[in-house]
Scaffold this motif. Sequence first.
Motif, PDB file in Angstrom:
ATOM      1  N   ARG A 256      33.227  24.102 -19.760  1.00  0.00           N
ATOM      2  CA  ARG A 256      34.427  24.286 -18.938  1.00  0.00           C
ATOM      3  C   ARG A 256      34.671  22.961 -18.231  1.00  0.00           C
ATOM      4  NH1 ARG A 256      37.671  28.859 -18.664  1.00  0.00           N
ATOM      5  NH2 ARG A 256      37.574  28.976 -16.395  1.00  0.00           N
ATOM      6  N   VAL A 257      35.680  22.225 -18.667  1.00  0.00           N
ATOM      7  CA  VAL A 257      35.884  20.882 -18.139  1.00  0.00           C
ATOM      8  C   VAL A 257      36.309  20.885 -16.679  1.00  0.00           C
ATOM      9  CG1 VAL A 257      36.426  19.939 -20.409  1.00  0.00           C
ATOM     10  CG2 VAL A 257      38.285  20.770 -18.934  1.00  0.00           C
ATOM     11  N   SER A 258      36.662  22.043 -16.159  1.00  0.00           N
ATOM     12  CA  SER A 258      36.983  22.143 -14.738  1.00  0.00           C
ATOM     13  C   SER A 258      35.740  22.157 -13.868  1.00  0.00           C
ATOM     14  CB  SER A 258      37.807  23.406 -14.471  1.00  0.00           C
ATOM     15  OG  SER A 258      37.072  24.566 -14.852  1.00  0.00           O
ATOM     16  N   GLY A 259      34.533  22.426 -14.459  1.00  0.00           N
ATOM     17  CA  GLY A 259      33.379  22.450 -13.574  1.00  0.00           C
ATOM     18  C   GLY A 259      32.103  23.019 -14.138  1.00  0.00           C
ATOM     19  N   SER A 260      31.728  22.714 -15.382  1.00  0.00           N
ATOM     20  CA  SER A 260      30.487  23.276 -15.938  1.00  0.00           C
ATOM     21  C   SER A 260      29.344  22.264 -16.000  1.00  0.00           C
ATOM     22  CB  SER A 260      30.745  23.845 -17.338  1.00  0.00           C
ATOM     23  OG  SER A 260      31.013  22.822 -18.275  1.00  0.00           O
ATOM     24  N   MET A 261      29.531  21.051 -15.524  1.00  0.00           N
ATOM     25  CA  MET A 261      28.530  20.003 -15.703  1.00  0.00           C
ATOM     26  C   MET A 261      27.285  20.227 -14.854  1.00  0.00           C
ATOM     27  SD  MET A 261      28.893  15.856 -15.175  1.00  0.00           S
ATOM     28  CE  MET A 261      29.263  15.978 -13.411  1.00  0.00           C
ATOM     29  N   ASP A 262      26.136  20.061 -15.468  1.00  0.00           N
ATOM     30  CA  ASP A 262      24.866  19.855 -14.770  1.00  0.00           C
ATOM     31  C   ASP A 262      24.520  18.381 -14.880  1.00  0.00           C
ATOM     32  OD1 ASP A 262      24.070  22.446 -13.804  1.00  0.00           O
ATOM     33  OD2 ASP A 262      23.680  23.030 -15.885  1.00  0.00           O
ATOM     34  N   THR A 263      23.923  17.831 -13.816  1.00  0.00           N
ATOM     35  CA  THR A 263      23.578  16.411 -13.819  1.00  0.00           C
ATOM     36  C   THR A 263      22.480  16.162 -12.797  1.00  0.00           C
ATOM     37  OG1 THR A 263      24.543  14.176 -13.768  1.00  0.00           O
ATOM     38  CG2 THR A 263      25.321  15.735 -12.099  1.00  0.00           C
ATOM     39  N   THR A 264      22.061  14.943 -12.676  1.00  0.00           N
ATOM     40  CA  THR A 264      21.100  14.524 -11.651  1.00  0.00           C
ATOM     41  C   THR A 264      21.724  13.384 -10.865  1.00  0.00           C
ATOM     42  OG1 THR A 264      20.003  12.770 -12.898  1.00  0.00           O
ATOM     43  CG2 THR A 264      19.244  15.024 -13.303  1.00  0.00           C
ATOM     44  N   ILE A 265      21.175  13.092  -9.701  1.00  0.00           N
ATOM     45  CA  ILE A 265      21.736  11.982  -8.927  1.00  0.00           C
ATOM     46  C   ILE A 265      21.503  10.662  -9.652  1.00  0.00           C
ATOM     47  CG2 ILE A 265      19.696  11.609  -7.481  1.00  0.00           C
ATOM     48  CD1 ILE A 265      23.442  11.323  -6.463  1.00  0.00           C
ATOM     49  N   ALA A 266      20.373  10.519 -10.356  1.00  0.00           N
ATOM     50  CA  ALA A 266      20.132   9.284 -11.107  1.00  0.00           C
ATOM     51  C   ALA A 266      21.150   9.126 -12.233  1.00  0.00           C
ATOM     52  CB  ALA A 266      18.716   9.274 -11.663  1.00  0.00           C
TER      53      ALA A 266
END
Length: 406
Positions: A256-266
């Motif tokens: 979902r390009v509106s808000g499905s991303m998981d990430t890390t601060i690095a």
Amino acid sequence: MQLPYSPSFARRTTLFLRLLATAAFAIASSAAAVPLPTTAALDAEVARAMEATGARGLAIAVIDDGRVQQVRAYGQRNERGDPLQTDTVMYGASLTKAVFGYTVMRLVDEGVLDLDRPIAERLAKPLPDYPDEEKYAPWSGLAGDERWRQLTPRMLLTHSAGFSNFAFLEPDGRLRIHFEPGTRYAYSGEGLILLQFVLERGLGIDLGEATQRRVFDRFAMPNSGLRWRPDFARNLADGWRADGSVEPHDERGRVRVSGSMDTTIADFANFAAAYVRGDGLSTRSRAELVKPQLPITTASQFPTLQAELPLAQRYPQLAAGLGVVVFDGPQGRGFMKGGHNDSTGNTLVCLEQRRRCVAILANDVRAEAAFPALVHFVLGETGAPWRWEYGDMPFWTPSPRQQGEK
């Protein structure tokens, strides 16, 4: 004595005055810049902010001249008390929109997409004729309103399609267009989902794969994705709500390009640095991302569909970019993007002139109250539109002594 008018003299004078104004602005912007804080000073300021707000976890990255300078993580990633680390997977929320905007401009550079070509030309049949699917939005609600044919990728990326944020927020759950497309800003995740639909169903592009290759792989983001991966569970952040209760991390299996991303601060620090440098994009496409595309005319970002302010009451120089909002401040042009849900608070604020950014990922929504002070502590006064972004939130204000410490 009155000198005779000369068109060439007038042009030279105008050019001289413009150059003088540009030089004066550059000098003023240069004077407004502040030295970046030491790591020890940043650690101390974040500790004060977390104590004041009650936030249990927060991660921050500092970029200077387009290079990552500091990446720090503080507090806990879950109720067990496991430490939040710089490689802990956190929910990116609407920071996903900035990543999507970058990906779209890569597709523009590749000749796959034209920002101003109507989406109707990319679909095999009228949009309302496509079946409603859980992955996308109920396009059937647009039946009988031919204004959907006017929509372009630029309108969707600048939140000017005329949609509410999401169709499920409508009283009857049906998607509708509330104003003439392209005429004003009204935040809409559904607009970006429509552009995802056009790219995937109209052009056959897998946005998960496209973003993986063009962003996550390119910028050394090994712990980021637009859909859940089982290996994320190794070092994963849960979240804390405003009442202090814990919310487990949502394993989002759909792109979902509106808000499905998981990430890390690095990882996200690497993206922010590449974004502010313009890596991987043509000069024109990089400029489009942070160009003031459309004035923002409301008192706050939410509620989405609210009355426009009279001109004299609007935030000066606040406009929609492509996936970000753009502002002018004492250090020149800047842009920002936030991300939020009940247990997440994220922000990215960048200044163009020195290619400086602060990125904050917090797995505790209470940390948002400290974002303006923390960004100011690192970058100085930016002119970022915090009140527009967060409305009447009571922000944490450190003492003058603390504000001046570096």
